[in-house]
Design a protein around this motif. Structure first.
Motif, PDB file in Angstrom:
ATOM      1  N   SER A 253      -6.086  59.542  26.240  1.00 48.10           N
ATOM      2  CA  SER A 253      -6.169  58.752  25.008  1.00 48.10           C
ATOM      3  C   SER A 253      -4.936  57.869  24.823  1.00 48.10           C
ATOM      4  O   SER A 253      -3.841  58.181  25.302  1.00 48.10           O
ATOM      5  CB  SER A 253      -6.315  59.684  23.801  1.00 48.10           C
ATOM      6  N   LEU A 254      -5.135  56.779  24.098  1.00 49.38           N
ATOM      7  CA  LEU A 254      -4.041  55.856  23.816  1.00 49.38           C
ATOM      8  C   LEU A 254      -2.951  56.532  22.993  1.00 49.38           C
ATOM      9  O   LEU A 254      -1.765  56.274  23.195  1.00 49.38           O
ATOM     10  CB  LEU A 254      -4.577  54.631  23.064  1.00 49.38           C
ATOM     11  N   GLU A 255      -3.338  57.414  22.068  1.00 52.52           N
ATOM     12  CA  GLU A 255      -2.345  58.104  21.237  1.00 52.52           C
ATOM     13  C   GLU A 255      -1.381  58.927  22.087  1.00 52.52           C
ATOM     14  O   GLU A 255      -0.174  58.951  21.829  1.00 52.52           O
ATOM     15  CB  GLU A 255      -3.035  59.012  20.215  1.00 52.52           C
ATOM     16  N   ILE A 256      -1.909  59.605  23.110  1.00 54.42           N
ATOM     17  CA  ILE A 256      -1.059  60.390  23.996  1.00 54.42           C
ATOM     18  C   ILE A 256      -0.124  59.477  24.778  1.00 54.42           C
ATOM     19  O   ILE A 256       1.078  59.742  24.900  1.00 54.42           O
ATOM     20  CB  ILE A 256      -1.895  61.251  24.959  1.00 54.42           C
ATOM     21  N   LYS A 257      -0.670  58.388  25.298  1.00 51.78           N
ATOM     22  CA  LYS A 257       0.150  57.444  26.070  1.00 51.78           C
ATOM     23  C   LYS A 257       1.281  56.877  25.223  1.00 51.78           C
ATOM     24  O   LYS A 257       2.438  56.841  25.656  1.00 51.78           O
ATOM     25  CB  LYS A 257      -0.726  56.302  26.607  1.00 51.78           C
ATOM     26  N   GLU A 258       0.951  56.413  24.031  1.00 50.48           N
ATOM     27  CA  GLU A 258       1.957  55.785  23.182  1.00 50.48           C
ATOM     28  C   GLU A 258       3.011  56.788  22.718  1.00 50.48           C
ATOM     29  O   GLU A 258       4.218  56.481  22.709  1.00 50.48           O
ATOM     30  CB  GLU A 258       1.285  55.128  21.980  1.00 50.48           C
ATOM     31  N   THR A 259       2.566  57.970  22.330  1.00 54.98           N
ATOM     32  CA  THR A 259       3.511  58.989  21.868  1.00 54.98           C
ATOM     33  C   THR A 259       4.442  59.423  22.988  1.00 54.98           C
ATOM     34  O   THR A 259       5.658  59.573  22.788  1.00 54.98           O
ATOM     35  CB  THR A 259       2.764  60.212  21.313  1.00 54.98           C
ATOM     36  N   PHE A 260       3.891  59.601  24.180  1.00 53.86           N
ATOM     37  CA  PHE A 260       4.698  59.996  25.334  1.00 53.86           C
ATOM     38  C   PHE A 260       5.729  58.920  25.659  1.00 53.86           C
ATOM     39  O   PHE A 260       6.910  59.212  25.914  1.00 53.86           O
ATOM     40  CB  PHE A 260       3.790  60.251  26.539  1.00 53.86           C
ATOM     41  N   PHE A 261       5.301  57.674  25.621  1.00 50.40           N
ATOM     42  CA  PHE A 261       6.196  56.560  25.926  1.00 50.40           C
ATOM     43  C   PHE A 261       7.332  56.473  24.907  1.00 50.40           C
ATOM     44  O   PHE A 261       8.498  56.308  25.274  1.00 50.40           O
ATOM     45  CB  PHE A 261       5.395  55.254  25.942  1.00 50.40           C
ATOM     46  N   ILE A 262       7.007  56.601  23.628  1.00 52.71           N
ATOM     47  CA  ILE A 262       8.031  56.505  22.575  1.00 52.71           C
ATOM     48  C   ILE A 262       9.031  57.645  22.685  1.00 52.71           C
ATOM     49  O   ILE A 262      10.251  57.437  22.586  1.00 52.71           O
ATOM     50  CB  ILE A 262       7.382  56.502  21.180  1.00 52.71           C
ATOM     51  N   THR A 263       8.546  58.858  22.898  1.00 58.04           N
ATOM     52  CA  THR A 263       9.462  59.998  22.997  1.00 58.04           C
ATOM     53  C   THR A 263      10.389  59.871  24.212  1.00 58.04           C
ATOM     54  O   THR A 263      11.563  60.254  24.139  1.00 58.04           O
ATOM     55  CB  THR A 263       8.702  61.333  23.068  1.00 58.04           C
ATOM     56  N   CYS A 264       9.876  59.317  25.291  1.00 61.13           N
ATOM     57  CA  CYS A 264      10.710  59.134  26.481  1.00 61.13           C
ATOM     58  C   CYS A 264      11.764  58.042  26.279  1.00 61.13           C
ATOM     59  O   CYS A 264      12.778  58.016  26.974  1.00 61.13           O
ATOM     60  CB  CYS A 264       9.839  58.782  27.690  1.00 61.13           C
ATOM     61  N   ALA A 265      11.516  57.138  25.331  1.00 55.71           N
ATOM     62  CA  ALA A 265      12.449  56.030  25.082  1.00 55.71           C
ATOM     63  C   ALA A 265      13.572  56.399  24.115  1.00 55.71           C
ATOM     64  O   ALA A 265      14.492  55.603  23.908  1.00 55.71           O
ATOM     65  CB  ALA A 265      11.679  54.823  24.544  1.00 55.71           C
ATOM     66  N   CYS A 266      13.508  57.578  23.525  1.00 58.55           N
ATOM     67  CA  CYS A 266      14.529  57.981  22.548  1.00 58.55           C
ATOM     68  C   CYS A 266      15.893  58.165  23.212  1.00 58.55           C
ATOM     69  O   CYS A 266      15.970  58.447  24.400  1.00 58.55           O
ATOM     70  CB  CYS A 266      14.102  59.278  21.855  1.00 58.55           C
ATOM     71  N   PRO A 267      16.974  58.000  22.450  1.00 63.87           N
ATOM     72  CA  PRO A 267      18.324  58.067  23.036  1.00 63.87           C
ATOM     73  C   PRO A 267      18.696  59.456  23.521  1.00 63.87           C
ATOM     74  O   PRO A 267      18.006  60.439  23.250  1.00 63.87           O
ATOM     75  CB  PRO A 267      19.228  57.624  21.884  1.00 63.87           C
ATOM     76  N   ILE A 268      19.816  59.522  24.218  1.00 62.15           N
ATOM     77  CA  ILE A 268      20.313  60.777  24.791  1.00 62.15           C
ATOM     78  C   ILE A 268      20.402  61.854  23.709  1.00 62.15           C
ATOM     79  O   ILE A 268      20.890  61.619  22.612  1.00 62.15           O
ATOM     80  CB  ILE A 268      21.692  60.552  25.434  1.00 62.15           C
ATOM     81  N   ALA A 269      19.928  63.042  24.053  1.00 63.94           N
ATOM     82  CA  ALA A 269      19.797  64.122  23.074  1.00 63.94           C
ATOM     83  C   ALA A 269      21.127  64.776  22.740  1.00 63.94           C
ATOM     84  O   ALA A 269      22.003  64.933  23.596  1.00 63.94           O
ATOM     85  CB  ALA A 269      18.828  65.181  23.597  1.00 63.94           C
TER      86      ALA A 269
END
Length: 315
Positions: A253-269
Protein backbone atom coordinates in the motif's frame (compact mmCIF):
# COMPACT_ATOMS: atom_id res chain seq x y z
CA UNK A 1 6.33 22.35 -3.40
CA UNK A 2 3.41 21.95 -0.97
CA UNK A 3 5.04 18.83 0.45
CA UNK A 4 8.31 20.74 0.89
CA UNK A 5 6.63 23.62 2.74
CA UNK A 6 4.52 21.39 4.98
CA UNK A 7 7.58 19.34 5.94
CA UNK A 8 9.63 22.49 6.53
CA UNK A 9 6.92 23.91 8.82
CA UNK A 10 6.59 20.64 10.79
CA UNK A 11 10.35 20.32 11.31
CA UNK A 12 10.65 23.99 12.33
CA UNK A 13 7.97 23.57 15.00
CA UNK A 14 9.72 20.47 16.36
CA UNK A 15 13.06 22.28 16.52
CA UNK A 16 11.49 25.26 18.32
CA UNK A 17 10.85 22.95 21.28
CA UNK A 18 14.62 22.86 21.82
CA UNK A 19 14.79 26.61 22.48
CA UNK A 20 13.52 26.56 26.10
CA UNK A 21 16.03 23.85 27.02
CA UNK A 22 18.84 25.86 25.44
CA UNK A 23 17.86 29.11 27.19
CA UNK A 24 17.34 27.50 30.60
CA UNK A 25 20.75 25.85 30.45
CA UNK A 26 22.50 28.99 29.20
CA UNK A 27 20.98 31.05 32.01
CA UNK A 28 22.15 28.54 34.60
CA UNK A 29 18.62 27.51 35.60
CA UNK A 30 19.31 23.87 34.62
CA UNK A 31 22.62 22.14 35.21
CA UNK A 32 24.31 19.53 33.07
CA UNK A 33 23.62 16.93 35.76
CA UNK A 34 19.89 17.14 34.93
CA UNK A 35 20.35 15.87 31.38
CA UNK A 36 20.99 12.15 32.10
CA UNK A 37 17.91 12.06 34.36
CA UNK A 38 15.73 13.61 31.67
CA UNK A 39 17.14 11.12 29.15
CA UNK A 40 16.17 8.22 31.41
CA UNK A 41 12.62 9.58 31.73
CA UNK A 42 12.45 9.70 27.92
CA UNK A 43 13.90 6.21 27.49
CA UNK A 44 12.21 4.37 30.36
CA UNK A 45 8.85 6.19 30.67
CA UNK A 46 7.84 8.21 27.62
CA UNK A 47 8.99 5.76 24.98
CA UNK A 48 7.16 2.69 26.38
CA UNK A 49 4.00 4.81 26.71
CA UNK A 50 4.42 5.85 23.08
CA UNK A 51 4.32 2.19 22.05
CA UNK A 52 1.20 1.51 24.10
CA UNK A 53 -0.49 4.66 22.78
CA UNK A 54 0.15 3.87 19.11
CA UNK A 55 -1.19 0.30 19.38
CA UNK A 56 -4.51 1.48 20.83
CA UNK A 57 -6.38 0.89 17.56
CA UNK A 58 -8.95 -1.74 16.43
CA UNK A 59 -7.43 -5.13 15.59
CA UNK A 60 -7.69 -6.81 12.21
CA UNK A 61 -5.69 -9.53 10.48
CA UNK A 62 -5.04 -7.16 7.60
CA UNK A 63 -3.44 -4.62 9.95
CA UNK A 64 -1.39 -7.35 11.60
CA UNK A 65 -0.15 -8.47 8.18
CA UNK A 66 0.82 -4.91 7.27
CA UNK A 67 2.69 -4.57 10.56
CA UNK A 68 4.62 -7.73 9.65
CA UNK A 69 5.49 -6.33 6.21
CA UNK A 70 6.65 -3.05 7.75
CA UNK A 71 8.76 -4.89 10.33
CA UNK A 72 10.44 -6.89 7.56
CA UNK A 73 11.24 -3.68 5.67
CA UNK A 74 12.75 -2.19 8.83
CA UNK A 75 14.93 -5.23 9.43
CA UNK A 76 16.10 -5.19 5.82
CA UNK A 77 17.05 -1.51 5.68
CA UNK A 78 18.87 -1.63 9.03
CA UNK A 79 20.73 -4.81 8.09
CA UNK A 80 21.90 -3.29 4.79
CA UNK A 81 22.88 0.10 6.23
CA UNK A 82 24.64 -1.27 9.32
CA UNK A 83 26.37 -3.94 7.25
CA UNK A 84 27.65 -1.52 4.62
CA UNK A 85 28.81 1.18 7.04
CA UNK A 86 30.44 -1.42 9.30
CA UNK A 87 32.45 -2.77 6.37
CA UNK A 88 33.41 0.72 5.16
CA UNK A 89 34.42 2.04 8.59
CA UNK A 90 35.60 -1.16 10.27
CA UNK A 91 39.34 -0.51 9.83
CA UNK A 92 39.10 3.00 11.28
CA UNK A 93 36.69 1.79 13.98
CA UNK A 94 39.40 -0.39 15.46
CA UNK A 95 41.49 2.70 16.11
CA UNK A 96 38.93 5.36 17.07
CA UNK A 97 35.58 5.18 18.82
CA UNK A 98 34.47 8.09 16.60
CA UNK A 99 33.99 5.74 13.67
CA UNK A 100 32.12 3.19 15.75
CA UNK A 101 29.70 5.97 16.72
CA UNK A 102 29.36 7.02 13.07
CA UNK A 103 28.61 3.43 12.07
CA UNK A 104 25.47 3.28 14.21
CA UNK A 105 24.58 6.94 13.55
CA UNK A 106 24.29 6.14 9.83
CA UNK A 107 21.53 3.61 10.54
CA UNK A 108 19.54 4.83 13.56
CA UNK A 109 16.99 7.63 13.09
CA UNK A 110 14.70 9.67 15.33
CA UNK A 111 11.74 7.91 13.74
CA UNK A 112 9.20 8.23 16.55
CA UNK A 113 9.91 11.62 18.11
CA UNK A 114 10.42 13.23 14.69
CA UNK A 115 8.48 10.85 12.49
CA UNK A 116 5.08 11.08 14.17
CA UNK A 117 4.71 14.91 13.99
CA UNK A 118 5.93 14.95 10.38
CA UNK A 119 3.56 12.15 9.37
CA UNK A 120 0.67 13.91 11.10
CA UNK A 121 1.49 17.01 9.04
CA UNK A 122 1.99 15.25 5.70
CA UNK A 123 -0.63 12.50 6.01
CA UNK A 124 -3.39 13.93 8.24
CA UNK A 125 -6.15 11.77 6.73
CA UNK A 126 -4.49 8.46 7.64
CA UNK A 127 -2.10 9.53 10.42
CA UNK A 128 -4.07 7.81 13.19
CA UNK A 129 -3.79 4.49 11.34
CA UNK A 130 -0.16 4.68 10.18
CA UNK A 131 1.45 6.02 13.37
CA UNK A 132 1.61 2.41 14.51
CA UNK A 133 4.17 1.80 11.75
CA UNK A 134 6.54 4.40 13.20
CA UNK A 135 6.32 2.53 16.49
CA UNK A 136 7.18 -0.74 14.75
CA UNK A 137 10.15 0.99 13.11
CA UNK A 138 11.27 2.40 16.47
CA UNK A 139 10.87 -1.02 18.08
CA UNK A 140 13.01 -2.78 15.48
CA UNK A 141 15.62 -0.02 15.62
CA UNK A 142 15.77 -0.04 19.41
CA UNK A 143 16.11 -3.81 19.59
CA UNK A 144 19.03 -3.61 17.17
CA UNK A 145 20.48 -0.69 19.16
CA UNK A 146 20.27 -2.55 22.49
CA UNK A 147 22.21 -5.47 20.99
CA UNK A 148 24.14 -5.00 17.72
CA UNK A 149 24.45 -1.22 18.10
CA UNK A 150 25.84 -1.49 21.64
CA UNK A 151 28.20 -4.27 20.55
CA UNK A 152 29.56 -2.08 17.73
CA UNK A 153 30.15 0.94 20.00
CA UNK A 154 31.79 -1.10 22.75
CA UNK A 155 33.42 -3.65 20.39
CA UNK A 156 32.03 -6.32 22.68
CA UNK A 157 29.75 -9.07 21.34
CA UNK A 158 28.54 -9.85 24.86
CA UNK A 159 25.96 -7.10 24.39
CA UNK A 160 24.18 -9.42 21.95
CA UNK A 161 22.31 -11.66 24.37
CA UNK A 162 18.78 -12.64 25.34
CA UNK A 163 18.72 -10.45 28.44
CA UNK A 164 19.41 -7.18 26.61
CA UNK A 165 17.13 -8.29 23.77
CA UNK A 166 14.05 -9.01 25.87
CA UNK A 167 14.51 -7.18 29.18
CA UNK A 168 14.55 -3.54 28.10
CA UNK A 169 11.91 -0.77 28.13
CA UNK A 170 11.42 -1.01 24.37
CA UNK A 171 10.43 -4.68 24.47
CA UNK A 172 8.22 -4.22 27.53
CA UNK A 173 6.32 -1.27 26.04
CA UNK A 174 5.96 -2.99 22.67
CA UNK A 175 4.73 -6.22 24.27
CA UNK A 176 2.05 -4.38 26.27
CA UNK A 177 0.99 -2.41 23.20
CA UNK A 178 0.78 -5.54 21.04
CA UNK A 179 -1.25 -7.32 23.76
CA UNK A 180 -3.75 -4.43 23.81
CA UNK A 181 -3.91 -4.44 20.01
CA UNK A 182 -4.46 -8.19 19.59
CA UNK A 183 -6.90 -8.68 22.48
CA UNK A 184 -8.84 -5.44 21.98
CA UNK A 185 -8.53 -4.56 25.67
CA UNK A 186 -10.06 -1.17 26.45
CA UNK A 187 -8.09 0.72 29.07
CA UNK A 188 -9.91 2.89 31.63
CA UNK A 189 -10.29 6.39 30.23
CA UNK A 190 -8.16 8.01 32.95
CA UNK A 191 -5.33 5.51 32.41
CA UNK A 192 -5.56 5.83 28.63
CA UNK A 193 -5.45 9.61 28.95
CA UNK A 194 -2.37 9.47 31.17
CA UNK A 195 -0.59 7.15 28.71
CA UNK A 196 -1.51 9.41 25.78
CA UNK A 197 -0.24 12.51 27.59
CA UNK A 198 3.01 10.82 28.57
CA UNK A 199 3.49 9.47 25.03
CA UNK A 200 3.00 12.93 23.53
CA UNK A 201 5.66 14.27 25.89
CA UNK A 202 8.25 12.29 23.91
CA UNK A 203 8.88 14.80 21.12
CA UNK A 204 9.04 18.00 23.22
CA UNK A 205 11.12 16.29 25.93
CA UNK A 206 13.51 14.93 23.32
CA UNK A 207 13.94 18.42 21.89
CA UNK A 208 14.30 20.02 25.34
CA UNK A 209 17.13 17.60 26.08
CA UNK A 210 18.72 18.44 22.74
CA UNK A 211 18.53 22.16 23.56
CA UNK A 212 20.14 21.59 26.96
CA UNK A 213 22.96 19.61 25.36
CA UNK A 214 23.43 22.20 22.65
CA UNK A 215 23.84 24.96 25.28
CA UNK A 216 26.85 23.14 26.72
CA UNK A 217 28.51 22.36 23.39
CA UNK A 218 31.30 24.18 21.61
CA UNK A 219 29.74 25.05 18.24
CA UNK A 220 33.13 24.90 16.57
CA UNK A 221 33.53 21.27 17.60
CA UNK A 222 30.01 20.44 16.38
CA UNK A 223 30.50 22.01 12.95
CA UNK A 224 34.14 21.01 12.37
CA UNK A 225 33.86 17.29 13.12
CA UNK A 226 34.27 15.86 9.60
CA UNK A 227 33.17 12.27 10.32
CA UNK A 228 29.87 13.65 11.64
CA UNK A 229 29.07 15.18 8.24
CA UNK A 230 29.60 11.75 6.69
CA UNK A 231 27.12 10.20 9.13
CA UNK A 232 24.54 12.94 8.55
CA UNK A 233 24.82 12.63 4.76
CA UNK A 234 24.49 8.85 4.82
CA UNK A 235 21.66 8.78 7.36
CA UNK A 236 19.59 11.70 6.09
CA UNK A 237 20.11 11.31 2.34
CA UNK A 238 21.51 7.84 1.72
CA UNK A 239 19.12 5.88 3.96
CA UNK A 240 15.90 7.45 2.61
CA UNK A 241 17.14 6.89 -0.96
CA UNK A 242 17.77 3.24 -0.08
CA UNK A 243 14.27 3.05 1.42
CA UNK A 244 12.78 4.66 -1.69
CA UNK A 245 14.47 2.11 -3.94
CA UNK A 246 13.45 -0.74 -1.65
CA UNK A 247 9.70 0.00 -1.62
CA UNK A 248 9.14 1.62 -5.03
CA UNK A 249 8.48 -1.60 -6.94
CA UNK A 250 6.94 -3.60 -4.09
CA UNK A 251 3.20 -4.43 -4.36
CA UNK A 252 2.29 -2.85 -1.01
CA UNK A 253 0.00 0.00 0.00
CA UNK A 254 0.97 3.61 -0.57
CA UNK A 255 0.55 4.36 3.15
CA UNK A 256 3.22 1.80 4.03
CA UNK A 257 5.58 3.13 1.36
CA UNK A 258 5.17 6.75 2.41
CA UNK A 259 5.41 6.06 6.13
CA UNK A 260 8.51 3.90 5.67
CA UNK A 261 10.16 6.55 3.52
CA UNK A 262 9.42 9.37 6.00
CA UNK A 263 10.67 7.42 9.00
CA UNK A 264 13.89 6.54 7.18
CA UNK A 265 14.44 10.24 6.39
CA UNK A 266 14.34 11.34 10.04
CA UNK A 267 17.57 12.72 11.58
CA UNK A 268 20.12 10.77 13.59
CA UNK A 269 18.51 9.27 16.68
CA UNK A 270 19.18 10.45 20.20
CA UNK A 271 19.59 6.79 21.21
CA UNK A 272 23.05 6.95 19.61
CA UNK A 273 24.00 9.36 22.39
CA UNK A 274 21.98 7.50 25.03
CA UNK A 275 23.82 4.26 24.39
CA UNK A 276 27.23 5.92 24.16
CA UNK A 277 26.54 7.42 27.60
CA UNK A 278 25.43 4.05 28.98
CA UNK A 279 28.52 2.32 27.58
CA UNK A 280 30.80 5.23 28.48
CA UNK A 281 32.50 5.73 25.11
CA UNK A 282 32.27 8.35 22.36
CA UNK A 283 29.82 10.66 24.12
CA UNK A 284 31.10 13.85 22.48
CA UNK A 285 31.08 12.37 18.98
CA UNK A 286 27.60 11.00 19.53
CA UNK A 287 26.35 14.34 20.82
CA UNK A 288 27.86 16.12 17.81
CA UNK A 289 26.20 13.68 15.40
CA UNK A 290 22.77 13.94 17.03
CA UNK A 291 22.89 17.73 17.33
CA UNK A 292 24.19 18.39 13.81
CA UNK A 293 21.80 15.87 12.25
CA UNK A 294 18.83 17.35 14.09
CA UNK A 295 19.74 20.94 13.20
CA UNK A 296 20.32 20.07 9.53
CA UNK A 297 17.03 18.16 9.35
CA UNK A 298 15.31 21.48 8.65
CA UNK A 299 17.10 21.27 5.29
CA UNK A 300 17.43 17.52 4.67
CA UNK A 301 13.88 16.42 5.50
CA UNK A 302 12.08 18.96 3.28
CA UNK A 303 14.45 18.21 0.39
CA UNK A 304 14.00 14.46 0.70
CA UNK A 305 10.22 14.88 1.04
CA UNK A 306 10.14 16.08 -2.59
CA UNK A 307 10.38 12.39 -3.56
CA UNK A 308 7.10 11.55 -1.82
CA UNK A 309 4.84 12.35 -4.82
CA UNK A 310 6.86 9.90 -6.91
CA UNK A 311 5.82 7.07 -4.61
CA UNK A 312 2.18 7.76 -5.48
CA UNK A 313 2.99 6.84 -9.07
CA UNK A 314 4.42 3.48 -7.99
CA UNK A 315 1.07 2.09 -6.79
Amino acid sequence: MTTFLVTLSAVAVILLAAVPGYLLRRRGMISESCIPGCSKILLYVCQPCLYIYSFHIPFSLEKLGRIGIFAALCLAVHAVMLGVTFLVLNKKSRERVTYRIMTVACAFGNCAFFGIPVIEALMPEVASDVIIYTTVYAFIMNMIAWTVGSAIIARDVHYINAKTLFLNPTMIGFAIGMLIFVTGITLPSDLAGMITTTARMSTPLSMLIMGMRLAGMDFRRVFTNRPVYFAVAVKQFGLPLLAFALVYFLPISLEIKETFFITCACPIASIVLNFSEIIGEGQEDAANAVLLGTMLSIVTLPIVSLLLPLLAGSV
